[in-house]
Structure formats: C-alpha cells, structure tokens
Design an enzyme around this catalytic site. Structure first.
Site, PDB file in Angstrom:
ATOM      1  N   CYS A 185       0.879  -1.185   0.000  1.00  0.00           N
ATOM      2  CA  CYS A 185       0.000   0.000   0.000  1.00  0.00           C
ATOM      3  C   CYS A 185       0.908   1.225   0.000  1.00  0.00           C
ATOM      4  O   CYS A 185       1.036   1.914   1.011  1.00  0.00           O
ATOM      5  CB  CYS A 185      -0.908   0.010   1.216  1.00  0.00           C
ATOM      6  SG  CYS A 185      -1.842  -1.505   1.466  1.00  0.00           S
ATOM      7  N   ALA A 186       1.533   1.516  -1.127  1.00  0.00           N
ATOM      8  CA  ALA A 186       2.714   2.380  -1.142  1.00  0.00           C
ATOM      9  C   ALA A 186       2.419   3.874  -1.125  1.00  0.00           C
ATOM     10  O   ALA A 186       3.292   4.666  -0.778  1.00  0.00           O
ATOM     11  CB  ALA A 186       3.581   2.052  -2.364  1.00  0.00           C
ATOM     12  N   GLY A 187       1.220   4.303  -1.518  1.00  0.00           N
ATOM     13  CA  GLY A 187       0.962   5.738  -1.586  1.00  0.00           C
ATOM     14  C   GLY A 187       0.978   6.410  -0.227  1.00  0.00           C
ATOM     15  O   GLY A 187       0.571   5.802   0.762  1.00  0.00           O
TER      16      GLY A 187
ATOM     17  N   GLY B 218       6.454   7.668   0.761  1.00  0.00           N
ATOM     18  CA  GLY B 218       7.587   7.933   1.649  1.00  0.00           C
ATOM     19  C   GLY B 218       8.351   6.679   2.037  1.00  0.00           C
ATOM     20  O   GLY B 218       9.582   6.610   1.905  1.00  0.00           O
ATOM     21  N   LYS B 219       7.640   5.674   2.513  1.00  0.00           N
ATOM     22  CA  LYS B 219       8.306   4.425   2.909  1.00  0.00           C
ATOM     23  C   LYS B 219       8.860   3.698   1.687  1.00  0.00           C
ATOM     24  O   LYS B 219       9.923   3.079   1.751  1.00  0.00           O
ATOM     25  CB  LYS B 219       7.340   3.535   3.687  1.00  0.00           C
ATOM     26  CG  LYS B 219       6.879   4.137   5.013  1.00  0.00           C
ATOM     27  CD  LYS B 219       5.911   3.209   5.709  1.00  0.00           C
ATOM     28  CE  LYS B 219       5.361   3.852   6.980  1.00  0.00           C
ATOM     29  NZ  LYS B 219       4.471   4.999   6.672  1.00  0.00           N
TER      30      LYS B 219
ATOM     31  N   GLU C 284       0.126   0.427  -5.522  1.00  0.00           N
ATOM     32  CA  GLU C 284      -0.826   1.414  -5.016  1.00  0.00           C
ATOM     33  C   GLU C 284      -2.108   1.312  -5.840  1.00  0.00           C
ATOM     34  O   GLU C 284      -2.068   1.303  -7.073  1.00  0.00           O
ATOM     35  CB  GLU C 284      -0.243   2.822  -5.106  1.00  0.00           C
ATOM     36  CG  GLU C 284      -1.215   3.944  -4.828  1.00  0.00           C
ATOM     37  CD  GLU C 284      -1.946   3.814  -3.496  1.00  0.00           C
ATOM     38  OE1 GLU C 284      -3.179   4.000  -3.469  1.00  0.00           O
ATOM     39  OE2 GLU C 284      -1.285   3.514  -2.484  1.00  0.00           O
TER      40      GLU C 284
ATOM     41  N   ASP D  97       1.467  -1.133   4.852  1.00  0.00           N
ATOM     42  CA  ASP D  97       1.186   0.088   5.608  1.00  0.00           C
ATOM     43  C   ASP D  97      -0.294   0.383   5.387  1.00  0.00           C
ATOM     44  O   ASP D  97      -0.669   1.091   4.459  1.00  0.00           O
ATOM     45  CB  ASP D  97       2.079   1.219   5.087  1.00  0.00           C
ATOM     46  CG  ASP D  97       1.910   2.512   5.872  1.00  0.00           C
ATOM     47  OD1 ASP D  97       1.241   2.494   6.919  1.00  0.00           O
ATOM     48  OD2 ASP D  97       2.455   3.544   5.418  1.00  0.00           O
TER      49      ASP D  97
ATOM     50  N   CYS E  86      -0.554   4.046  11.045  1.00  0.00           N
ATOM     51  CA  CYS E  86      -0.312   5.331  11.715  1.00  0.00           C
ATOM     52  C   CYS E  86      -1.478   5.601  12.653  1.00  0.00           C
ATOM     53  O   CYS E  86      -2.147   6.621  12.573  1.00  0.00           O
ATOM     54  CB  CYS E  86      -0.153   6.453  10.696  1.00  0.00           C
ATOM     55  SG  CYS E  86       0.412   7.995  11.461  1.00  0.00           S
TER      56      CYS E  86
END
Length: 489
Positions: A299-301, A304-305, A324, A368, A421
């Site tokens: 879930c790359a969007g 940053g990671k 993404e 993420d 988060c």
C-alpha cells in the site's frame, strides 16, 4: 435582501464556496486587506465544508497568492492553531452564542473560531484580534453578520482560556474523559480509545493520556529523510538541519521551508516522520533466511516508505515493487522512488487484496494499511474532527484482508511488516490477533528488538509490538508488528 437571508444562522439552502457571502454582490470579492487572516479563513472553510486537508491546501494558497514571510507565518499559526483547539473554542463559543453552535451559518463559524484562537491562544492584543476578525467578516460575509461576529467575540474576550476552561469543562474528578476532551480539544471517543491503547483507566487519572493529548496540540518539528545512496544526514546538516535522535537517515529542520534545501528540491531527500522511517528500516533488519532480492510495499501511496525501501534495496542489489490501488497516488510513489540506487524501485497500480503477483513471490513485504490516522493528529489536526467512533470498525475488514494478503505474498522464511499510523487497538492488536488465529504459518516476532536504538517501544502481548508515541518519542504514533512466515526457505 430579507432579514432571514442575512441571518448568521444556517438554513438548508445556504451553501457556496469559501469566502462567498455578504450583501448579494456579484463578481469577484474585493482584494483582502489582511491576506494572512483571509487565507486562514479560506482554508478553515475548505477543511470544514469540502474535507480539504490543511497541510495540502495552505501551502498551495500561500503560493498562489504570493504570501510569504511574516504573513505566511501568521496564516500558518492561525490555521493550525484554530484546528488544533477547535474543540476547546467551540465549548467557549457555545456559551457566547444565544443559540446552539450547530445553527450558526457555515460561513460564519470559521470566523468565530479564528477570532477565538487569536483572543485565547495568541499574544495579539484583544482589541486588534476582534477588530481584524470583524473587518474580515464584513468583507467575506457582510456587515450584518459582521456585527454578530463582533458581539460574540466581545463575550469571548471577557475571560482568558484557563478561566473559560474552568467554566465550560466537566469536573475532572467526575468525568475525566470529558474534561480532557474539552481542555485538550479531542472528541471524547478519541480520548477513550487513546487511553485504552495506553492501558489507562479513568479511575487512575489518565495522566499519560493527558500527556499524549497535549503533545497532539504542539507544533511538530519538520523531519527530513536523506535517501540512502543519494544524500546523507551530513548533507542535510550542512543545509541547516540537526541530526535526529533515532533514525540514521533523519534530520530535524528547526525553521525554514524544506523545499529550499537543495537535496529536497532534487528529490534526494524528503519530509518524512522519523517513526515512519524506522518502521520501514525495521523490516530490512530482520533475517529472511535465504534469498533477499524481492521486496513488496503493498500500500505504497504516497510513497515515503517506498522511497526509503527502494534506496535500501538498491544498496543490497534487491528490487522493490511498490503497489498502489489509486492511480494518482501511484504517480506520487513513482516520483518518490525515481532514481533509487540501481533503479531498484518499480511502481504498479494494483489492489493488495486482489494481488497481481503470485503467492510466495517476495522475500520482504510491507503493508502500511489505510487507517484512521489517529497517530498523526499533530500534523493533521482536522482528522480528529472527521473520524467517528465507527471509523476503525469500518476499516477493520480491509486491514485484515491486506495483512492476510501480505502473508500470502511472502515466501516461507520471509518477513512481513504490518504498520498503521494509528494506535487504536481495533486497528493494531485486534487485526494481528485475528489473522494469527486463522493461520498457523505466521510467527509474531519481537519488533522492538529490531529497533533497539529507540527506548520504550515494546507493546502488546509479551512486548512483541513496537508502538511509537508523540509524547515519548517525539514522532507520530506509528504501530509495527513483524511476522515470519513458517516453512522451509
């Protein structure tokens, strides 16, 4: 125009864009005489009515309107200060308006909050705060409603913030969650969930919970990441930053615009919270028992990671696939991973719950997961007012499915990192326990052991999770669980 249509209270047909209102005039509004307050007002309107994000809209408007220097600093303080303490200000305004606050016109309410912030939490002289806000009100909503704003703010100015809190907040001994909700400006349900995540009960006084809530209302420092192989912390320090406490790639920027730093402008460094860097780093530190060439960020969007992982992968002769589901966000990811060492980052538009890759295709997988974002309330203060008590439950099926899919995507002997988060237990512990109860091929590792430079991280059963906290670590409240998939490598 009728008296009803000029009323400062809502009626069902009133709408419009930020800044519209007044005496029925046509054409563009007059140029603002007070650009800082006007841009703050426009952002607050957009946040309230269009679900805009202040951290995206404010810089855009400042640039469009050519606002810089002291005016930009004032606009930033007014915007974020008002959003952070909106709950406290609304409790005060309820006492100063002769009807319910929910009945106040949507164009007027941001003006009242903006004025309350200046009166109760800044060093702006009261007469100047009232005068400037009323002048803005007359220009954006008209003279009639400007008089209403003046009358309400005069009442607000009768006490300072502490005195108002002693009047409007519940008794702490009787209702500690309600007291903290008003004094520290968080919805009551958020206070209760954060206390639960911290392991505190109301009868114990909620001391740690109060420290966390207070940290959410402090201005967060800007943290930069030097992308490995492309920039160093020394480069950022030479540009005026300070070496960070924990992450070997991080530096704190005490002041100034990050975009003015050469490394950031050249995409060799970026703004990224220190905990966000560290949870990605932890994934790369676990022994994967065998090949270590294929990594996945599921879930790359916004990227940053993925950028950090791509840089680290390139240094190890590995490759990262960043997936993404939203095409626009996939574009942001592509920009973030561009020019990673050895061109190690590739981006695809793909749904992690219906993957385009084969089972067991990867050695390391990061998921993420989309979450309530309750761990980033310092940076996105408006999020606390948008989420509801059911938000975590609404997201749980997706989080569960993504973690299961990540476990399928990693090969035997490989490692999965589950990150949110948010410290909300329904998004962290409940998801981990739920997936573990359904599978016998996953082993929960001790995540904090892979971040031993950071103190006081261990959380959950037998301390196997890592949980960052703003009031302890000065970071967002990132959660990390690490798993190894069983079987032969």
């Amino acid at each position: 125009m009728s008296e009803q249509s000029r009323s400062p209270y809502r009626h069902p047909r009133r709408g419009g864009r930020p800044g519209q209102g007044g005496q029925g005039r046509s054409g563009p509004p007059p140029a603002p005489r007070d650009p800082a307050r006007r841009v703050a007002y426009d952002v607050l309107r957009a946040v309230d009515q269009r679900d805009a994000y202040a951290n995206l809209l404010l810089p855009s408007l400042l640039g469009e309107r050519g606002i810089s220097g002291r005016d930009a600093a004032l606009a930033t303080e007014l915007t974020y200060g008002t959003l952070r303490l909106q709950g406290s200000y609304d409790a005060v305004l309820e006492r100063c308006v002769d009807r319910t606050l929910s009945s106040v016109d949507v164009e007027v309410l941001p003006l009242l909050r903006l004025g309350a912030h200046q009166l109760l939490s800044t060093k702006i002289p009261p007469h100047a705060a009232v005068s400037a806000t009323v002048d803005l009100a007359r220009r954006v909503v008209g003279h009639h409603r400007g008089r209403f704003v003046n009358a309400v703010l005069r009442k607000v100015s009768a006490r300072d913030l502490d005195a108002w809190m002693s009047v409007v907040a519940p008794d702490r001994a009787v209702d500690p969650s309600g007291y903290l909700s008003v004094v520290h400006s968080h919805p009551r349900w958020v206070v209760k969930e954060l206390a639960r995540a911290l392991g505190e009960r109301s009868k114990d006084g909620l001391v740690r919970t109060e420290h966390l809530l207070a940290a959410h209302n402090e201005r967060p420092r800007v943290t930069l990441v030097a992308k490995p192989g492309r920039a160093t912390v020394a480069d950022l320090v030479a540009a005026g930053a300070e070496e960070a406490r924990y992450s070997p790639f991080a530096a704190y920027l005490p002041e100034g615009d990050p975009a003015s730093i050469r490394e950031v402008h050249q995409n060799r460094a970026a703004v990224q919270d220190e905990a966000s860097q560290l949870v990605a780093l932890a994934l790369t530190r676990v022994d994967v028992r065998g090949d270590d060439a294929r990594w996945l960020d599921m879930c790359a969007g916004p990227g940053g990671k993925a950028a950090l992982l791509a840089s680290l992968a390139g240094q190890r002769d590995a490759r990262l696939l960043a997936a993404e589901v939203q095409p626009a966000r996939a574009g942001l990811v592509a920009r973030s991973v561009r020019r990673a060492p050895r061109d190690a980052g590739r981006v695809v538009v793909a749904d992690g719950t219906a993957p385009a890759w084969s089972p067991g295709a990867f050695d390391r997988v990061l998921v993420d997961a989309p979450c309530t974002g309750l761990g980033a309330l310092r940076r996105r203060p408006e999020s606390r007012w948008r989420r509801t008590e059911s938000s975590a439950a609404d997201l749980s099926p997706l989080q569960h499915a993504l973690l299961n899919s990540a476990a399928d995507a990693v090969r035997p002997g490989g490692v999965v990192a589950y990150v949110t988060c948010s410290p909300h237990l329904d998004e962290t512990d409940a998801i981990v326990r739920g997936v573990l109860s359904e599978r016998d091929d996953l082993t929960l590792l001790r995540a904090a052991d892979h971040l031993d430079e950071v103190p006081d991280l261990a959380a959950g059963p037998e301390g196997r999770y890592a949980q960052f906290w703003p009031h302890v670590h000065g970071t967002d409240a990132m959660f990390l669980a690490l798993f190894r998939r069983g079987g032969e490598a």
